[in-house]
Design a protein around this motif. Structure first.
Motif, short mmCIF file in Angstrom:
data_model
loop_
_atom_site.label_atom_id
_atom_site.label_comp_id
_atom_site.label_asym_id
_atom_site.label_seq_id
_atom_site.Cartn_x
_atom_site.Cartn_y
_atom_site.Cartn_z
N GLU A 35 35.05 34.77 39.65
CA GLU A 35 34.03 36.11 39.74
C GLU A 35 32.95 35.84 40.78
O GLU A 35 31.88 35.54 40.56
CB GLU A 35 33.56 36.57 38.39
CG GLU A 35 34.41 36.70 37.41
CD GLU A 35 33.88 37.01 36.04
OE1 GLU A 35 32.80 37.79 36.01
OE2 GLU A 35 34.47 36.81 34.93
N PRO A 36 33.30 35.89 41.97
CA PRO A 36 32.23 35.53 42.98
C PRO A 36 31.10 36.59 42.93
O PRO A 36 31.50 37.88 43.00
CB PRO A 36 33.11 35.69 44.47
CG PRO A 36 34.34 36.47 44.26
CD PRO A 36 34.77 36.20 42.73
N THR A 37 29.95 36.09 43.25
CA THR A 37 28.91 37.21 43.35
C THR A 37 27.66 36.27 44.09
O THR A 37 27.61 35.17 44.05
CB THR A 37 28.26 37.42 42.05
OG1 THR A 37 27.25 38.44 42.29
CG2 THR A 37 27.97 36.52 41.12
N SER A 38 27.19 37.06 45.13
CA SER A 38 26.45 36.60 46.13
C SER A 38 24.76 36.84 45.59
O SER A 38 23.61 36.24 45.67
CB SER A 38 26.40 37.10 47.34
OG SER A 38 26.12 38.52 47.11
N ASP A 39 24.65 37.73 44.37
CA ASP A 39 23.35 37.95 43.65
C ASP A 39 23.21 37.00 42.92
O ASP A 39 23.97 36.84 42.15
CB ASP A 39 23.52 39.46 43.18
CG ASP A 39 22.15 39.95 42.47
OD1 ASP A 39 21.15 39.67 43.13
OD2 ASP A 39 22.36 40.40 41.48
N VAL A 40 21.93 36.48 43.14
CA VAL A 40 21.43 35.27 42.02
C VAL A 40 21.15 35.78 40.69
O VAL A 40 21.63 35.01 39.67
CB VAL A 40 19.97 34.92 42.71
CG1 VAL A 40 19.50 33.74 41.62
CG2 VAL A 40 20.27 34.32 43.95
N ASP A 42 22.88 38.11 39.15
CA ASP A 42 24.26 38.32 38.55
C ASP A 42 25.02 36.87 38.23
O ASP A 42 25.57 36.68 37.24
CB ASP A 42 25.25 39.20 39.39
CG ASP A 42 24.71 40.58 39.52
OD1 ASP A 42 24.22 41.20 38.63
OD2 ASP A 42 25.25 41.36 40.40
N ARG A 43 24.83 36.07 39.21
CA ARG A 43 25.17 34.72 38.73
C ARG A 43 24.68 33.95 37.66
O ARG A 43 25.16 33.55 36.77
CB ARG A 43 25.06 33.81 40.02
CG ARG A 43 26.13 33.00 40.06
CD ARG A 43 25.84 32.10 41.65
NE ARG A 43 25.26 32.84 42.52
CZ ARG A 43 24.82 32.45 43.48
NH1 ARG A 43 24.63 30.91 43.67
NH2 ARG A 43 24.09 33.07 44.40
N LEU A 46 26.05 35.67 34.58
CA LEU A 46 27.34 35.29 34.43
C LEU A 46 27.46 33.82 33.91
O LEU A 46 27.97 33.57 32.70
CB LEU A 46 28.37 35.31 35.78
CG LEU A 46 29.59 34.84 35.52
CD1 LEU A 46 30.31 36.01 34.72
CD2 LEU A 46 30.33 34.78 37.01
N GLU A 47 26.63 32.99 34.36
CA GLU A 47 26.29 31.55 33.79
C GLU A 47 25.91 31.82 32.33
O GLU A 47 26.25 30.94 31.23
CB GLU A 47 25.37 30.57 34.53
CG GLU A 47 26.12 30.40 35.79
CD GLU A 47 25.11 29.45 36.66
OE1 GLU A 47 23.97 29.13 36.31
OE2 GLU A 47 25.69 29.27 37.95
#
Length: 123
Positions: A35-40, A42-43, A46-47
């Protein structure tokens, strides 16, 4: 314990085991999806979700081990017998916790002993 009761608990444990294995498989499939995301933020979210999933699965892995042990006790004839006292564990307790190895009384005594243990080391 009667053969019918043992069969009931064997089926119950096997169903719980299958359910846990399905959930673990679904988690692995979900975690493999990228699930690629550039927003820190959001990442990070997700983590955190993945971390929580791993904690739940680790708890379930331990429960799987307890289920396997309970199934082995059914096989060897020791299921439903308290490991400390040798007395029968009540059916009501086994319905709530089919992996129980101690009667309610023995479990309460063990928990009381654990609570008292840190007090002994303080003095």
């Amino acid at each position: 314990m009667s053969p019918q009761q043992l069969a009931f608990f064997r089926n119950l444990l096997e169903a719980k085991r299958a359910s846990l294995l399905r959930a673990a498989h679904e988690t692995m499939n979900h975690l493999q999806e990228f699930e690629p995301t550039s927003d820190v933020s959001d990442r990070a979210s997700l983590e955190e979700d993945h971390f929580l999933e791993f904690r739940v699965r680790d708890r379930e892995r331990k429960h799987l081990h307890a289920i396997d042990e309970a199934l082995a006790r059914i096989q060897d004839g020791s299921y439903g017998i308290c490991e400390q006292t040798g007395e029968m564990i009540g059916i009501a307790r086994l319905l709530v916790r089919p992996t129980a190895t101690l009667s309610i009384e023995a479990q309460e005594q063990q928990e009381l002993t654990r609570k008292m243990q840190p007090l002994k080391h303080r003095f």
